[in-house]
Design an enzyme around this catalytic site. Structure first.
Site, short mmCIF file in Angstrom:
data_model
loop_
_atom_site.label_atom_id
_atom_site.label_comp_id
_atom_site.label_asym_id
_atom_site.label_seq_id
_atom_site.Cartn_x
_atom_site.Cartn_y
_atom_site.Cartn_z
N ASP A 164 50.19 25.69 30.14
CA ASP A 164 50.36 27.11 30.43
C ASP A 164 51.05 27.34 31.77
OD1 ASP A 164 49.24 27.83 28.05
OD2 ASP A 164 47.26 28.28 28.86
N GLY A 165 50.89 26.42 32.73
CA GLY A 165 51.58 26.57 34.00
C GLY A 165 53.09 26.51 33.83
N ASP B 65 48.27 37.10 36.55
CA ASP B 65 47.53 37.88 37.54
C ASP B 65 48.17 37.87 38.91
OD1 ASP B 65 46.80 35.25 38.47
OD2 ASP B 65 45.09 35.27 37.13
N THR C 62 42.06 35.60 30.16
CA THR C 62 41.45 34.32 29.79
C THR C 62 41.63 33.26 30.87
OG1 THR C 62 43.47 33.70 28.59
CG2 THR C 62 41.68 34.68 27.30
N ALA C 63 42.17 33.66 32.03
CA ALA C 63 42.43 32.71 33.10
C ALA C 63 41.44 32.91 34.25
CB ALA C 63 43.88 32.86 33.57
N ALA D 37 40.57 35.45 35.96
CA ALA D 37 39.72 36.63 35.82
C ALA D 37 38.47 36.33 34.99
CB ALA D 37 40.52 37.77 35.18
#
Length: 302
Positions: free
Chosen positions: A78-79, A153, A193-194, A196
């Site tokens: 995902d990064g 975010d 979903t990260a 947060a």
């Protein structure tokens, strides 16, 4: 939405650097794409990191990919997806994610069987999903000193050895609160979903139009996460604190001083993910968050 017709001519490859065995996977994808008559180009940082023989493949910047490519295949975690998604958002190039990382909320195609999945997508059988982004400006004495964009975010946080930060938050010109905490997460639905989520925030379905504010270890337990309309303009001002910074997707940052302001709002740009036909967001949540309960106890794990 589910698409039944699509035309792909030129595909960009974006690959996570320093991944063991990645050259073999990349080679198989390149062979697969060229056999289908597609032109394959490499994103410039990918080409530099791979250190492999690229034959006659072209190397393009993000802007070049935006101008010429019909889609980008992202091989990584995902990064990797976050980094290229921010760059390609202004060009509206759809993204296809093959998971070479761990979680894979956005790079959702497993490496095993990836060519069969790609075949379906490139034949026009896929589910296209739009995701919103945030943009933020850091103001110091009224002057912009940093601009950033975030898929997940925008995070304002204190340094590891510093005390609590005091932040003032205004929404659409209305004072909301002064908060003493380790920081504040301003998240898109994608980012719910990260970080947060780990800070106690709610899950937001990606189709929702909302921005979630999640305090990080607030001094007052009454400071709870709140979901705001996606049209909101959020201003976070540093009242006091040391070693405070603002991060965009934890990949770009700016150091902050007292009275600095971060102005955050929805970006005019969005990104599009192409998922395999039949893809389900709820299946992704079950798999990644280990929601392994079954109706009536059937199929329970031992």
């Amino acid at each position: 939405m589910t698409a039944t017709h699509a035309v792909f001519h030129t595909i960009a490859l974006v690959v996570r650097p320093n991944t063991d065995g990645i050259a073999e996977s990349v080679g198989s994808v390149v062979d697969f794409l060229t056999r289908r008559g597609l032109e394959v180009v490499f994103e410039e940082q990918t080409a530099a990191h791979l250190g492999m023989q690229l034959d006659d493949a072209r190397v393009l910047s993000a802007a070049g990919i935006g101008a010429e490519c019909d889609a980008a295949i992202v091989m990584g975690g995902d990064g990797t997806m976050l980094g290229i998604a921010r760059q390609l958002a202004p060009f509206d190039v759809p993204l296809i994610g093959i998971n070479q990382g761990r979680l894979g909320f956005m790079t959702d195609i497993p490496q095993e069987g990836m060519l069969d999945v790609l075949s379906g997508i490139l034949s026009g059988s896929y589910k296209a999903e739009r995701r919103t982004l945030l943009e933020g400006r850091v103001l110091r004495a009224g002057q912009t000193i940093h601009v950033g964009m975030a898929v997940n975010d925008v995070v304002v946080s204190r340094g590891a050895g510093a005390g609590m930060a005091e932040l003032r938050v205004d929404v659409d010109g209305q004072f909301m609160y002064n908060q003493r905490s380790d920081g504040l997460i301003i998240s898109t639905p994608t980012g719910s979903t990260a970080y947060a989520l780990s800070a106690g925030g709610p899950l937001l379905h990606p189709s929702l139009g909302g921005i979630v504010l999640v305090p990080i270890a607030p001094h007052a337990l009454s400071n709870r996460p709140i979901v705001l309309p996606e049209s909101s303009e959020i201003i976070v001002e540093i009242v006091r604190g040391r070693d405070i910074s603002v991060n965009f997707d934890m990949q770009t940052f700016a150091s902050l001083q007292a009275q600095d302001q971060i102005v955050i709002q929805r970006s005019p740009h969005a990104i599009t993910f192409l998922h395999p036909d039949g893809w389900s967001y709820y299946h992704t949540l079950r798999e990644k968050l280990h929601w392994n309960e079954y109706p009536s106890g059937e199929g329970k794990l031992n």
